[in-house]
Design an enzyme around this catalytic site. Structure first.
Site, PDB file in Angstrom:
ATOM      1  N   ARG A 238       5.960   0.870   2.922  1.00  0.00           N
ATOM      2  CA  ARG A 238       5.558  -0.155   3.879  1.00  0.00           C
ATOM      3  C   ARG A 238       6.717  -0.348   4.857  1.00  0.00           C
ATOM      4  O   ARG A 238       7.879  -0.332   4.469  1.00  0.00           O
ATOM      5  CB  ARG A 238       5.257  -1.483   3.181  1.00  0.00           C
ATOM      6  CG  ARG A 238       3.904  -1.547   2.496  1.00  0.00           C
ATOM      7  CD  ARG A 238       2.732  -1.469   3.483  1.00  0.00           C
ATOM      8  NE  ARG A 238       1.425  -1.540   2.819  1.00  0.00           N
ATOM      9  CZ  ARG A 238       0.734  -0.485   2.408  1.00  0.00           C
ATOM     10  NH1 ARG A 238       1.202   0.742   2.569  1.00  0.00           N
ATOM     11  NH2 ARG A 238      -0.449  -0.656   1.835  1.00  0.00           N
ATOM     12  N   GLU A 267       2.330  -2.209  12.984  1.00  0.00           N
ATOM     13  CA  GLU A 267       1.510  -1.007  13.118  1.00  0.00           C
ATOM     14  C   GLU A 267       0.315  -1.363  13.984  1.00  0.00           C
ATOM     15  O   GLU A 267      -0.371  -2.344  13.658  1.00  0.00           O
ATOM     16  CB  GLU A 267       1.050  -0.511  11.741  1.00  0.00           C
ATOM     17  CG  GLU A 267       2.221   0.006  10.933  1.00  0.00           C
ATOM     18  CD  GLU A 267       1.846   0.552   9.552  1.00  0.00           C
ATOM     19  OE1 GLU A 267       0.648   0.585   9.227  1.00  0.00           O
ATOM     20  OE2 GLU A 267       2.754   0.925   8.814  1.00  0.00           O
ATOM     21  N   HIS A 286       0.922   6.089   9.845  1.00  0.00           N
ATOM     22  CA  HIS A 286       0.412   5.635   8.539  1.00  0.00           C
ATOM     23  C   HIS A 286      -0.771   6.494   8.068  1.00  0.00           C
ATOM     24  O   HIS A 286      -1.903   6.010   7.966  1.00  0.00           O
ATOM     25  CB  HIS A 286       0.010   4.152   8.598  1.00  0.00           C
ATOM     26  CG  HIS A 286      -0.029   3.484   7.246  1.00  0.00           C
ATOM     27  ND1 HIS A 286       0.296   2.166   7.034  1.00  0.00           N
ATOM     28  CD2 HIS A 286      -0.358   3.972   6.016  1.00  0.00           C
ATOM     29  CE1 HIS A 286       0.166   1.869   5.756  1.00  0.00           C
ATOM     30  NE2 HIS A 286      -0.236   2.960   5.106  1.00  0.00           N
TER      31      HIS A 286
END
Ligand SMILES: O=CC(=O)O
Length: 321
Positions: A238, A267, A286
């Site tokens: 993360r 993000e 991601h």
């Protein structure tokens, strides 16, 4: 009497939920995330909610859902996007998708590590823009795994899968750190060491831990200062585990060699973010679990978790918290 609000549109999910006889299904039928307003509206009175890691499940959402809510099923292994204390207080069960994405995420981590250490994105750009003049002895040199020390922060399911894949590249020493010593680390000859030791001795530091209050901002100035100047930093967990300002300084000052990130804060990372100006920083959007088959299996599992939660039966993957 059960209804479900699905903030994720998989056809598989929808089909499964409907064929299980769930009468009222509110489906957000798009690959784009549901808007906050739509989520708050759609979740009202629902018995179940299927969400993504980009959906923040906080008090506001839980209040909007109301007392009917029995189950939240997230299409992710991470659950830092959910207010677990509040969820627990309300007696809501939670399903998640561990195991099924372990291999894909470990593969992506290895790909990112190699791409970063061997400067693949830089090389591709040079070929395209004419920077490739001829073969040169020191041009685009990077770092190799053979004979190296690799440190894995968080040797859980994914960390272990990464370690298993890296070992055959000729890794000499595999260090790991985390809350506890793991007996299964023997398989990769993993050595449990204090975090400081891992950070200062590793040629590759790989972050594979969950985001918790303990790990938030763990990779900060002091952390990067302890790393070798020739070391490679990789994060596929993360973004918030990393202090990005401190990482930027470490990368731009030569404190560390390079970094590969599949996760950032926020993000998406704004396109004018300083990290994106650095040649020695590789940022991916991601995509750790992003294979067709893995995402399909995740969708099925999250649908089955949701259904079990609605029906009050055992979930295939219930988060115990
Ligand atoms: O980041 C991805 C996940 O938590 O599944």
């Amino acid at each position: 009497d059960n209804s479900g609000m699905l903030s994720n549109p998989s056809a598989a999910v929808s089909k499964q939920v409907r064929s299980a006889g769930e009468s009222v299904v509110s489906l957000w039928d798009s690959d784009e995330p549901v808007s906050r307003a739509e989520l708050l509206k759609g979740v009202a009175g629902a018995h179940g909610l299927l969400c993504l890691l980009s959906d923040k499940i906080d008090t506001e959402v839980l209040d909007a859902a109301g007392p009917n809510l029995k189950v939240i099923s997230t299409l992710s292994v991470g659950f830092d996007h959910m207010a677990m204390d509040e969820i627990k207080k309300r007696g809501v069960r939670v399903g998640y998708t561990p195991d099924v994405l372990t291999d894909a995420t470990a593969e992506l981590t290895v790909a990112l590590l190699l791409a970063t250490a061997r400067r693949l994105p830089e090389g591709v750009v040079e070929v395209i823009n004419g920077g490739w003049s001829t073969w040169k002895p020191l041009w685009l040199c990077g770092y190799g795994l053979s004979g190296s020390t690799v440190g894995v922060i968080g040797l859980g399911r994914i960390g272990m899968a990464i370690a298993r894949r890296l070992k055959p590249f000729g890794v000499k020493k595999l260090l790991y750190s985390g809350r506890t010593d793991k007996s299964y680390a023997a398989e990769v000859e993993g050595e449990y060491v204090p975090l400081d030791t891992l950070v200062s001795e590793s040629d590759f530091v790989v972050v594979s831990c969950a985001l918790t209050p303990d790990t938030q901002g763990l990779c900060n100035k002091q952390f990067f200062c302890k790393m070798k100047n020739t070391a490679v930093f990789i994060n596929t967990s993360r973004g918030a585990v990393v202090n990005q300002e401190d990482l930027y300084r470490a990368l731009s000052s030569g404190q560390i060699a390079c970094a590969g990130l599949d996760v950032t804060t926020p993000e998406p990372l704004p396109t004018d973010h300083p990290l994106l100006t650095l040649k020695n920083c590789v940022v991916l959007p991601h995509i750790g679990s992003a294979t067709y088959s893995t995402r399909g299996i995740m969708a099925e599992l999250s649908a089955n978790n949701l259904l079990a939660g609605l029906q009050g039966t055992d979930m295939p993957s219930e988060l115990k918290f």
